[in-house]
Design an enzyme around this catalytic site. Structure first.
Site, PDB file in Angstrom:
ATOM      1  N   LYS A  44       0.837  -1.204   0.000  1.00  0.00           N
ATOM      2  CA  LYS A  44       0.000   0.000   0.000  1.00  0.00           C
ATOM      3  C   LYS A  44       0.869   1.250   0.000  1.00  0.00           C
ATOM      4  O   LYS A  44       0.639   2.185  -0.769  1.00  0.00           O
ATOM      5  CB  LYS A  44      -0.879   0.022   1.239  1.00  0.00           C
ATOM      6  CG  LYS A  44      -1.541   1.368   1.518  1.00  0.00           C
ATOM      7  CD  LYS A  44      -2.413   1.377   2.749  1.00  0.00           C
ATOM      8  CE  LYS A  44      -1.637   1.593   4.003  1.00  0.00           C
ATOM      9  NZ  LYS A  44      -1.336   3.016   4.334  1.00  0.00           N
ATOM     10  N   ASN A  45       1.910   1.266   0.844  1.00  0.00           N
ATOM     11  CA  ASN A  45       2.690   2.494   1.012  1.00  0.00           C
ATOM     12  C   ASN A  45       3.692   2.723  -0.106  1.00  0.00           C
ATOM     13  O   ASN A  45       4.321   3.774  -0.167  1.00  0.00           O
ATOM     14  CB  ASN A  45       3.355   2.516   2.389  1.00  0.00           C
ATOM     15  CG  ASN A  45       2.316   2.706   3.484  1.00  0.00           C
ATOM     16  OD1 ASN A  45       1.158   3.071   3.201  1.00  0.00           O
ATOM     17  ND2 ASN A  45       2.685   2.421   4.711  1.00  0.00           N
ATOM     18  N   CYS A 138      -4.752  12.804  12.240  1.00  0.00           N
ATOM     19  CA  CYS A 138      -5.584  11.600  12.102  1.00  0.00           C
ATOM     20  C   CYS A 138      -5.583  10.918  13.468  1.00  0.00           C
ATOM     21  O   CYS A 138      -5.067  11.441  14.450  1.00  0.00           O
ATOM     22  CB  CYS A 138      -5.017  10.681  11.023  1.00  0.00           C
ATOM     23  SG  CYS A 138      -3.474   9.933  11.511  1.00  0.00           S
ATOM     24  N   ARG A 143       0.504  14.594  12.718  1.00  0.00           N
ATOM     25  CA  ARG A 143       1.022  14.392  11.361  1.00  0.00           C
ATOM     26  C   ARG A 143       1.418  15.705  10.673  1.00  0.00           C
ATOM     27  O   ARG A 143       0.909  16.061   9.633  1.00  0.00           O
ATOM     28  CB  ARG A 143       0.008  13.627  10.500  1.00  0.00           C
ATOM     29  CG  ARG A 143      -0.614  12.390  11.102  1.00  0.00           C
ATOM     30  CD  ARG A 143       0.340  11.247  11.346  1.00  0.00           C
ATOM     31  NE  ARG A 143       0.826  10.594  10.158  1.00  0.00           N
ATOM     32  CZ  ARG A 143       0.215   9.584   9.534  1.00  0.00           C
ATOM     33  NH1 ARG A 143      -0.943   9.181   9.966  1.00  0.00           N
ATOM     34  NH2 ARG A 143       0.750   9.025   8.464  1.00  0.00           N
ATOM     35  N   ASP A 331       4.098   0.294  12.092  1.00  0.00           N
ATOM     36  CA  ASP A 331       2.894  -0.259  11.450  1.00  0.00           C
ATOM     37  C   ASP A 331       2.629  -1.701  11.859  1.00  0.00           C
ATOM     38  O   ASP A 331       1.603  -2.256  11.495  1.00  0.00           O
ATOM     39  CB  ASP A 331       3.002  -0.174   9.920  1.00  0.00           C
ATOM     40  CG  ASP A 331       3.003   1.256   9.440  1.00  0.00           C
ATOM     41  OD1 ASP A 331       3.321   1.477   8.254  1.00  0.00           O
ATOM     42  OD2 ASP A 331       2.715   2.153  10.239  1.00  0.00           O
ATOM     43  N   ARG A 423      -9.154   0.272   4.095  1.00  0.00           N
ATOM     44  CA  ARG A 423      -8.228   1.272   3.566  1.00  0.00           C
ATOM     45  C   ARG A 423      -6.901   0.634   3.195  1.00  0.00           C
ATOM     46  O   ARG A 423      -6.252   1.043   2.244  1.00  0.00           O
ATOM     47  CB  ARG A 423      -7.962   2.351   4.625  1.00  0.00           C
ATOM     48  CG  ARG A 423      -9.141   3.218   4.951  1.00  0.00           C
ATOM     49  CD  ARG A 423      -8.724   4.339   5.854  1.00  0.00           C
ATOM     50  NE  ARG A 423      -7.526   5.001   5.308  1.00  0.00           N
ATOM     51  CZ  ARG A 423      -6.780   5.842   6.017  1.00  0.00           C
ATOM     52  NH1 ARG A 423      -7.088   6.115   7.264  1.00  0.00           N
ATOM     53  NH2 ARG A 423      -5.729   6.415   5.489  1.00  0.00           N
TER      54      ARG A 423
HETATM   55  C1  EPZ Z   1       4.429   6.793   6.349  1.00  0.00           C
HETATM   56  O1  EPZ Z   1       3.702   7.855   6.917  1.00  0.00           O
HETATM   57  C2  EPZ Z   1       3.432   5.649   6.179  1.00  0.00           C
HETATM   58  N1  EPZ Z   1       2.343   6.065   5.291  1.00  0.00           N
HETATM   59  C3  EPZ Z   1       2.868   5.262   7.542  1.00  0.00           C
HETATM   60  O2  EPZ Z   1       2.020   4.138   7.349  1.00  0.00           O
HETATM   61  C4  EPZ Z   1       4.031   4.837   8.449  1.00  0.00           C
HETATM   62  O3  EPZ Z   1       3.529   4.521   9.733  1.00  0.00           O
HETATM   63  C5  EPZ Z   1       5.041   5.992   8.554  1.00  0.00           C
HETATM   64  O4  EPZ Z   1       5.490   6.364   7.226  1.00  0.00           O
HETATM   65  C6  EPZ Z   1       6.258   5.607   9.377  1.00  0.00           C
HETATM   66  O5  EPZ Z   1       6.864   4.472   8.835  1.00  0.00           O
HETATM   67  C7  EPZ Z   1       2.551   6.083   3.955  1.00  0.00           C
HETATM   68  O6  EPZ Z   1       3.623   5.774   3.469  1.00  0.00           O
HETATM   69  C8  EPZ Z   1       1.379   6.485   3.107  1.00  0.00           C
HETATM   70  P1  EPZ Z   1       6.612   9.959   8.697  1.00  0.00           P
HETATM   71  P2  EPZ Z   1       4.385   9.337   7.023  1.00  0.00           P
HETATM   72  O7  EPZ Z   1       6.636  11.231   7.938  1.00  0.00           O
HETATM   73  O8  EPZ Z   1       5.200   9.589   5.832  1.00  0.00           O
HETATM   74  C9  EPZ Z   1       6.662  13.122  12.158  1.00  0.00           C
HETATM   75  C10 EPZ Z   1       0.101   2.820   7.676  1.00  0.00           C
HETATM   76  O9  EPZ Z   1      -0.449   2.335   8.677  1.00  0.00           O
HETATM   77  N2  EPZ Z   1       6.788  14.145  11.103  1.00  0.00           N
HETATM   78  O10 EPZ Z   1       7.780   9.034   8.637  1.00  0.00           O
HETATM   79  O11 EPZ Z   1       3.314  10.302   7.361  1.00  0.00           O
HETATM   80  C11 EPZ Z   1       5.294  12.476  12.149  1.00  0.00           C
HETATM   81  O12 EPZ Z   1       4.352  13.270  12.842  1.00  0.00           O
HETATM   82  C12 EPZ Z   1       0.624   4.243   7.707  1.00  0.00           C
HETATM   83  O13 EPZ Z   1       0.283   2.210   6.591  1.00  0.00           O
HETATM   84  C13 EPZ Z   1       6.984  15.469  11.480  1.00  0.00           C
HETATM   85  O14 EPZ Z   1       7.047  15.773  12.670  1.00  0.00           O
HETATM   86  O15 EPZ Z   1       5.322   9.117   8.301  1.00  0.00           O
HETATM   87  C14 EPZ Z   1       5.553  11.167  12.843  1.00  0.00           C
HETATM   88  O16 EPZ Z   1       5.523  11.356  14.252  1.00  0.00           O
HETATM   89  C15 EPZ Z   1       0.383   4.913   9.050  1.00  0.00           C
HETATM   90  N3  EPZ Z   1       7.078  16.422  10.510  1.00  0.00           N
HETATM   91  C16 EPZ Z   1       6.974  10.817  12.405  1.00  0.00           C
HETATM   92  O17 EPZ Z   1       7.541  12.028  11.899  1.00  0.00           O
HETATM   93  C17 EPZ Z   1       7.010  16.116   9.171  1.00  0.00           C
HETATM   94  O18 EPZ Z   1       7.128  17.036   8.327  1.00  0.00           O
HETATM   95  C18 EPZ Z   1       7.013   9.776  11.279  1.00  0.00           C
HETATM   96  O19 EPZ Z   1       6.249  10.295  10.220  1.00  0.00           O
HETATM   97  C19 EPZ Z   1       6.815  14.758   8.805  1.00  0.00           C
HETATM   98  C20 EPZ Z   1       6.710  13.797   9.778  1.00  0.00           C
END
Ligand code: EPZ
Length: 462
Positions: A44-45, A138, A143, A331, A423
């Site tokens: 998915k990702n 969410c 996020r 995840d 989803r």
């Molecule tokens: C991706 O989300 C995945 N989604 C998530 O999968 C996954 O849990 C996550 O990476 C971590 O591996 C997709 O790929 C569509 P991050 P993403 O940016 O990119 C903080 C699932 O269940 N952060 O690595 O949103 C953020 O708040 C989903 O399949 C900032 O602070 O994750 C979080 O605490 C859920 N500022 C941490 O970093 C930013 O600008 C990790 O977020 C960006 C992120």
């Protein structure tokens, strides 16, 4: 309310199904052993971000091994709103991005799929302008996207936020972003993907340091390289991208879903069943396999893309700390906690990636688990049995974890919030039934009396 998608003439998921579809529940009868082989769908990702990446080229792309998920249907809707043509034929999507007629993504679509924010990089790099609503928080956390915004500014874009929308543009007479050296404060998956995609068309070289190393980031990099991008350091924490003036179309198959595979491995372990899975890329599941072995299971790599789980006689307690890849994936945290609720000891879970990703604890405790919360930590004291109960899924991975708990519980579990499952998992219940599970999806007026339904529980955006 997120509804079960229906498939339209062009083979795409369109969300508005009948209202009662959002009230579906899953009835799960526990203690049925599993056996056999399960086919793992595309990741998915990877699918979501590779779809966004198709906007980088004006030429058609063919994407293969794309799972038929609500989130993929939603991303396709976002692309169509920009003027991209998307046609699904089984697990193959044909994308025609030749005529981008809009550079603003609609709020109602972005608010239902936060991953659609990832189109900002490709759209800005291709068109010179992009207006994408802030995705908002969410169920699992706020996020924020400041790492995406700051990175795009480092690449020379004007980026400001106005009325909840991120306005990004390439200033003045310049047609292209400018390569830059970017250090990410946190190895954010999405920020790494946004900035890598934007940099592929920039003038000059971009270095992204402290980049995310998740396999889906590498999959996206390989997709971009198939379109002619010049990216070095794929799979490491330092990505070097030499910008090119444009990219061509390609035919690309994405990787299998390591989180779906991990979810099924836990399904075998928690029901004390022997099952096999393929296709799988075992090295992408290193942390999960190591922890399953610590918990008493045997995981045998039968061929380069097939693994077999043989359950242990007991489930041993082991501690989990979620970390960026190659650490234990956030995840998989909820799913592994389901297993630990039945361990012979006490395990400590520390969720370090998201600030609110322990909401499944209350639901596990309704099933007889013994879990105490302390901030971002959960202490799981194993119990001999779980008992089926009405439960409510709060987010995608919690919904999968509750299904796993239901498979092991005595009696019947009725899970509301099934739309979360749809989803991110392609036919999860059908695949489990094929392995021997007893699960039924009940919708509309045939809902069991007293079942908690999403209408009775306020659901934040998933
Ligand atoms: C991706 O989300 C995945 N989604 C998530 O999968 C996954 O849990 C996550 O990476 C971590 O591996 C997709 O790929 C569509 P991050 P993403 O940016 O990119 C903080 C699932 O269940 N952060 O690595 O949103 C953020 O708040 C989903 O399949 C900032 O602070 O994750 C979080 O605490 C859920 N500022 C941490 O970093 C930013 O600008 C990790 O977020 C960006 C992120």
């Amino acid at each position: 309310m997120e509804d079960t998608p229906i498939v339209t003439s062009n083979g795409l998921n369109q969300s508005p199904a009948s209202p009662e579809a959002g009230d579906a529940v899953l009835e799960i009868w526990g203690k049925h052993p599993l056996s056999g082989h399960v086919a793992i769908s595309g990741a998915k990702n990877s699918a979501l971000v590779v779809l966004a990446g198709t906007v980088l080229s004006s030429q058609p792309c063919r994407l293969r091994n794309i799972p038929n998920l609500m989130d993929v249907g939603r991303m396709a809707q976002v692309l169509e709103a920009l003027g991209v043509k998307v046609t699904r034929n089984g697990s193959t999507l044909d994308i025609d991005p030749s005529d981008i007629s809009h550079t603003r993504a609609p709020y109602d679509l972005v608010s239902r799929l936060r991953a659609s924010f990832f189109v900002i990089g490709p759209l800005l790099a291709r068109m010179g302008v992009a207006r994408i609503p802030l995705p908002g928080g969410c169920a699992i956390g706020a996020r924020p996207v400041e790492l995406h915004v700051r990175g795009l500014q480092a690449l020379g874009a004007d980026v400001h936020i106005d009325h909840g929308t991120v306005h990004a543009s390439i200033p003045g007479s310049r047609r292209r972003l400018q390569g830059a050296k970017i250090y990410l404060d946190y190895p954010s998956v999405g920020a790494t993907e946004t900035l890598m995609m934007a940099a592929t068309l920039a003038e000059g070289e971009t270095i992204i340091d402290n980049a995310a190393q998740e396999p889906e980031v590498a999959d996206l990099a390989n997709f971009c390289r198939a379109m002619g991008a010049r990216i070095r350091g794929v799979g490491t924490k330092t990505l070097t991208i030499a910008g090119v003036p444009n990219l061509h179309g390609t035919d690309y198959a994405i990787i299998p879903d390591r989180i779906e595979a991990g979810t099924f491995l836990v399904a075998g372990a928690i029901t004390q069943s022997e099952i096999s899975l393929s296709p799988v890329i075992p090295e992408q599941l290193g942390a999960v396999i190591a922890k399953l072995r610590e918990a008493g299971s045997q995981v045998v790599v039968e061929t380069p893309n097939r693994v077999r789980l043989l359950p242990g006689r007991e489930i041993h307690a082991t501690d989990i700390q979620t970390l960026p890849y190659p650490g234990f994936p956030t995840d998989m945290q909820a799913q592994f906690m389901a297993l630990m609720t039945l361990s012979n000891g006490s395990s400590m879970f520390t969720e370090t990636v998201f600030e609110n990703r322990l909401r499944h604890v209350a639901e596990f405790n309704r099933m007889g688990a013994n879990i105490r919360l302390n901030g971002n930590c959960a202490i799981v004291q194993g119990v001999p049995v779980l008992s089926g109960a009405p439960v409510v899924a709060t987010d995608l991975r919690a919904s999968a974890a509750l299904v796993l708990a239901g498979l092991a519980a005595q009696g019947k579990t009725v899970m509301a919030g099934v739309q979360h499952l749809d989803r991110g998992y392609e036919q999860l219940e059908q695949k489990l039934v094929k392995l021997g599970a007893h699960i039924e999806r009940v919708t509309g007026d045939s809902l069991p009396q007293g079942a908690a339904t999403p209408a009775s529980v306020a659901f934040p955006r998933g």
